[in-house]
Design an enzyme around this catalytic site. Structure first.
Site, PDB file in Angstrom:
ATOM      1  N   THR A 139      28.417  46.909  50.704  1.00 43.23           N
ATOM      2  CA  THR A 139      29.384  45.932  50.204  1.00 43.23           C
ATOM      3  C   THR A 139      30.527  45.875  51.211  1.00 43.23           C
ATOM      4  O   THR A 139      30.618  46.718  52.107  1.00 43.23           O
ATOM      5  CB  THR A 139      29.970  46.361  48.837  1.00 43.23           C
TER       6      THR A 139
ATOM      7  N   ALA B 217      30.521  51.478  51.198  1.00 39.64           N
ATOM      8  CA  ALA B 217      31.668  50.749  50.642  1.00 39.64           C
ATOM      9  C   ALA B 217      32.848  50.904  51.595  1.00 39.64           C
ATOM     10  O   ALA B 217      33.026  51.966  52.195  1.00 39.64           O
ATOM     11  CB  ALA B 217      32.023  51.288  49.261  1.00 39.64           C
TER      12      ALA B 217
ATOM     13  N   ALA C 182      31.522  55.691  53.919  1.00 33.75           N
ATOM     14  CA  ALA C 182      32.773  54.937  53.922  1.00 33.75           C
ATOM     15  C   ALA C 182      32.763  54.028  55.145  1.00 33.75           C
ATOM     16  O   ALA C 182      32.648  54.504  56.280  1.00 33.75           O
ATOM     17  CB  ALA C 182      33.955  55.888  53.976  1.00 33.75           C
ATOM     18  N   LYS C 183      32.866  52.726  54.906  1.00 32.61           N
ATOM     19  CA  LYS C 183      32.910  51.773  56.025  1.00 32.61           C
ATOM     20  C   LYS C 183      34.350  51.679  56.528  1.00 32.61           C
ATOM     21  O   LYS C 183      35.275  51.425  55.749  1.00 32.61           O
ATOM     22  CB  LYS C 183      32.414  50.405  55.567  1.00 32.61           C
ATOM     23  N   VAL C 184      34.496  51.865  57.822  1.00 30.97           N
ATOM     24  CA  VAL C 184      35.823  51.868  58.445  1.00 30.97           C
ATOM     25  C   VAL C 184      35.803  50.851  59.586  1.00 30.97           C
ATOM     26  O   VAL C 184      34.902  50.895  60.440  1.00 30.97           O
ATOM     27  CB  VAL C 184      36.168  53.277  58.995  1.00 30.97           C
TER      28      VAL C 184
END
Ligand SMILES: O=P(O)(O)OC[C@H]1O[C@](O)(CO)[C@@H](O)[C@@H]1O
Length: 225
Positions: free
Chosen positions: A27, A58, A85-87
């Protein structure tokens, strides 16, 4: 190549997980906003649909490294194993990635438009880098070539990072990346349906059914004839 769903629509995810070999869900803030739901409610429901063995990615929303680290820790803490964790692959993001990777938080570097962003993200500890295939195409460059180049750079440098290609608009883009053997592609629900939608396939299956029904004394299926 892993195949992930790029969506937060729980009905669509439930259907696709039922029919296809899905490795996870991605997402981003825009996708979650479109769902209209409290973000963690939607993400927890997605986690329960796909199970703990599938990947869930996410994205952090904070713009500075300290805030990104807090967002990432909450994302991974709330959603459990196999959560990434998308960074964003910007300077504040690289700073956050270095701290998060040292703390054992799995990271997907996102908003990747160039191989050098991906290279720096991988060296900062990201497990995945997500180049935006269609958006790169729309800028007049070749999104598939950029993703393949990133894959090759990771391998040539012994970097423990994989391509998670994103932003697809058609089956051909997905096919080219599978041919190159990149780590993963995340694809919108409508594009996943299109991967195997073809009038010739339906016609072939319809013809088999019609021929079998013409067989005298045969039932409707092999189980009932
Ligand atoms: O161009 P689009 O379709 O908005 O895609 C951008 C992509 O970036 C991501 O945020 C990367 O994972 C995906 O969720 C999304 O597919």
């Amino acid at each position: 190549m892993k195949l992930l769903i790029d969506d937060a629509d729980v009905d669509a995810i439930t259907r696709l997980v039922d029919y296809y070999p899905i490795d996870g869900v991605t997402t981003n803030p825009s996708i979650l906003a479109k769902s209209g739901r409290q973000p963690f409610d939607a993400l927890r429901e997605i986690r329960s649909i796909i199970g703990s063995g599938a990947e869930l990615h996410a994205q952090v929303v904070a713009r500075d490294a300290a805030g990104m680290i807090e967002d990432a820790k909450r994302i991974v803490g709330e959603l459990g194993p196999n959560t990434f964790a998308k960074v964003p692959s910007v300077p504040e993001g690289f700073k956050a990635m270095k701290t998060l990777s040292s703390a054992g938080v799995p990271i997907t570097a996102t908003a990747v438009y160039t191989p050098l962003q991906a290279f720096i993200a991988a060296k900062s500890g990201a497990s995945y880098a997500a180049p935006y295939i269609n958006r790169i195409d729309n800028m007049g460059y070749d999104g598939v070539a950029v993703a393949c180049s990133i894959h090759d750079i990771f391998r040539a440098n012994g970097l423990d990072c994989n391509v998670l290609a994103a932003s697809f608009k058609n089956s051909q883009q997905v096919l080219e990346l599978a041919r190159h053997g990149v780590g993963a592609s995340t694809v919108a629900s409508s594009v996943i349906d299109g991967l195997v939608k073809n009038a010739a396939i339906d016609a072939a299956v319809d013809a088999f059914t019609a021929d079998f029904e013409g067989l005298a004394g045969a039932g409707k299926t092999m189980a009932t004839c």
